[in-house]
Design an enzyme around this catalytic site. Structure first.
Site, PDB file in Angstrom:
ATOM      1  N   ASN A  36       1.311  -6.295  -9.768  1.00  0.00           N
ATOM      2  CA  ASN A  36      -0.261  -6.421  -9.802  1.00  0.00           C
ATOM      3  C   ASN A  36      -0.379  -7.479 -11.616  1.00  0.00           C
ATOM      4  OD1 ASN A  36      -2.111  -4.674 -11.784  1.00  0.00           O
ATOM      5  ND2 ASN A  36      -1.643  -3.113 -11.207  1.00  0.00           N
ATOM      6  N   ARG A  65      -2.562  -8.401  -6.092  1.00  0.00           N
ATOM      7  CA  ARG A  65      -4.037  -6.955  -6.302  1.00  0.00           C
ATOM      8  C   ARG A  65      -4.869  -8.106  -7.694  1.00  0.00           C
ATOM      9  NH1 ARG A  65      -5.130  -3.336 -10.717  1.00  0.00           N
ATOM     10  NH2 ARG A  65      -7.286  -2.159 -10.223  1.00  0.00           N
ATOM     11  N   HIS A  78     -11.780  -0.669  -7.491  1.00  0.00           N
ATOM     12  CA  HIS A  78     -10.696   0.601  -6.118  1.00  0.00           C
ATOM     13  C   HIS A  78     -10.677   0.236  -4.897  1.00  0.00           C
ATOM     14  CE1 HIS A  78     -10.955   3.078  -9.705  1.00  0.00           C
ATOM     15  NE2 HIS A  78      -9.982   2.674 -10.520  1.00  0.00           N
ATOM     16  N   ARG A 107     -14.178   5.607 -20.657  1.00  0.00           N
ATOM     17  CA  ARG A 107     -15.177   5.659 -20.139  1.00  0.00           C
ATOM     18  C   ARG A 107     -16.343   6.774 -20.249  1.00  0.00           C
ATOM     19  NH1 ARG A 107     -12.454   1.792 -15.317  1.00  0.00           N
ATOM     20  NH2 ARG A 107     -10.315   1.754 -15.825  1.00  0.00           N
ATOM     21  N   GLU A 151      -1.992   2.239  -2.978  1.00  0.00           N
ATOM     22  CA  GLU A 151      -2.311   0.702  -3.152  1.00  0.00           C
ATOM     23  C   GLU A 151      -0.998  -0.784  -3.249  1.00  0.00           C
ATOM     24  OE1 GLU A 151      -4.722   2.322  -7.177  1.00  0.00           O
ATOM     25  OE2 GLU A 151      -6.081   0.665  -6.815  1.00  0.00           O
TER      26      GLU A 151
END
Ligand code: AMP
Length: 399
Positions: free
Chosen positions: A7, A91, A180, A241, A385
């Site tokens: 990743n 990823r 996601h 965010r 993940e």
């Protein structure tokens, strides 16, 4: 078969080496401050302590070569040679409309990922640097791209279009993509497995509540809506965010404060969310929980507003699917924050579900946390993940 999962961000690289035959994580680690002074490599072989090394990594290729050296090191390595890495799973954040599933990486795929870069200018170029560095150092090892957006590509037009002139979709592909996806897919499938049901018979709402957070509606195994949009800024209130706001706020504040569009984007991405709402206390839910417990009103308001937004999305997605069988919490907050789960669930009794305070009193385990007999079941399923990327890699290039 060993799969290296990568990743790669603009200045960091996270990795895991997974034995896909028994799903054991052989080693994992993180390279930080790539291309910046003061680089650090943290490496942790299975069952041993973390090894932290201060080492400058001027390029991502240097970082990948350090990872490969660590994995094959005579003392602390977990494989004898690079020949024991059978595949690499990468990823990739944005697959645009081009990728609705994972693919084996070749030159054509790299070009297509580059073409999606304008949709994720901070992420895709960095992801690709990781791909190219790995290809340089392991030219004969098959590599797979696993996209954050792919799982959401089944959304219908009515869910992915915005109410703006259609020409912006036609010209620039401005639409909802969602992120996601690897986590939502993994958690939705585990939810069905855990309940002993076929996902094709279920309506599931997955709440991925981490520092970045999103909700998805998974109807009969397919994503039909999700809260993040063109970018990961839309939807829930997150660590830093904003999530959904009235778009007119941007021009209003920019004018008052003399800020440019890009400065406003920084405000919305980095200074908002529970950090901004709590008046700067923290983006971390543990800190906010402690502050709220000691009577801090701003922290309490931030946590209340956060839970309320999650509950509203759950209501919206129950409507979108005309029903819901299971609501699953995952990621840092969803897996570990007992009080956030209680706060959200208090809004859901109209659906015929009630949280079981005793069952909910745990962290990081797969469990049903609703009371026996609840019409809609509440669950916690820790996301994974990396394992999902490893599985998808094996599915495409497995021996
Ligand atoms: P993630 O991005 O999935 O790593 O999630 C990070 C968020 O999870 C942070 O806001 C943490 O505060 C929160 N988190 C992690 N562990 C706990 C915990 N034990 N209790 C409450 N919040 C937690």
């Amino acid at each position: 078969m060993n799969v290296l999962v990568i990743n790669c961000g603009s200045s960091s690289l996270k990795y895991q080496l997974i034995n896909a035959d028994n799903e054991e994580v052989l080693a994992k680690g993180l390279c930080e401050r790539i291309g910046i002074d003061g680089g650090m490599h943290t490496y942790q072989p299975k069952g041993a302590d973390k090894i932290k090394t201060d080492v400058d990594m001027p390029t991502h290729t240097k970082a990948v070569s350090l990872v490969l050296e660590a994995l094959t090191d005579a003392k602390s390595g977990v494989i004898k040679s690079l020949g024991e890495i059978d595949a690499v799973g990468h990823r990739i954040v944005h697959g645009g409309e081009k990728f609705s599933k994972s693919v084996v990486i070749d030159d054509e795929v790299i070009t297509a990922i580059e073409e999606c870069s304008s949709l994720a200018p901070l992420h895709n170029p960095a992801n690709l640097i990781g791909v190219n560095s790995c290809r340089e150092l392991m030219p004969n090892v098959p590599m797979v791209a696993v996209f954050d957006t792919a799982f959401h590509q089944t959304m219908p037009k009515k869910a992915y279009l915005y109410g703006i002139p259609y020409e912006y979709y036609r010209k620039y592909k401005v639409r909802r993509y969602g992120f996601h996806g690897t986590s939502h897919e993994y958690v939705a499938n585990r939810t069905a497995e855990f309940l002993g049901k076929d996902i094709k018979d279920m309506k599931i709402i997955v709440c991925h509540l981490g520092n970045g957070a999103s909700v998805s509606a998974v109807c009969h195994g397919k994503c039909v809506d999700t809260s993040m949009g063109l970018t990961p800024l839309e939807g829930l209130i997150m660590g830093t965010r904003s999530g959904d706001i009235d778009p007119a706020i941007i021009g209003f504040i920019a004018e008052k404060e003399g800020l440019s569009i890009s400065e406003m984007e920084t405000v919305l991405n980095k200074k908002s969310g529970v950090l901004g709402l709590s008046d700067g206390i923290s983006s971390d839910f543990r800190d906010l929980g402690q502050a709220a417990d000691s009577g801090n009103e701003a922290a309490k308001t931030a946590l209340d507003t956060y839970a309320y937004r999650v509950a509203k999305y759950i209501g919206a997605y129950a409507a979108a699917m005309n029903g819901v069988d299971a609501i699953t919490f995952t990621a840092g907050v969803g897996e570990n924050n007992i009080s956030a789960r209680v706060q959200i669930s208090e809004y859901l009794t109209y659906l015929g579900t009630q949280i079981d305070i005793q069952k909910n009193d745990m962290r990081g385990e797969e469990a049903v946390i609703s009371k026996d007999g609840s019409k809609v079941q509440l669950l916690v399923i820790p996301t994974d993940e990396e394992m999902s990327i490893a599985r998808q890699t094996v599915a495409l290039v497995g021996r």
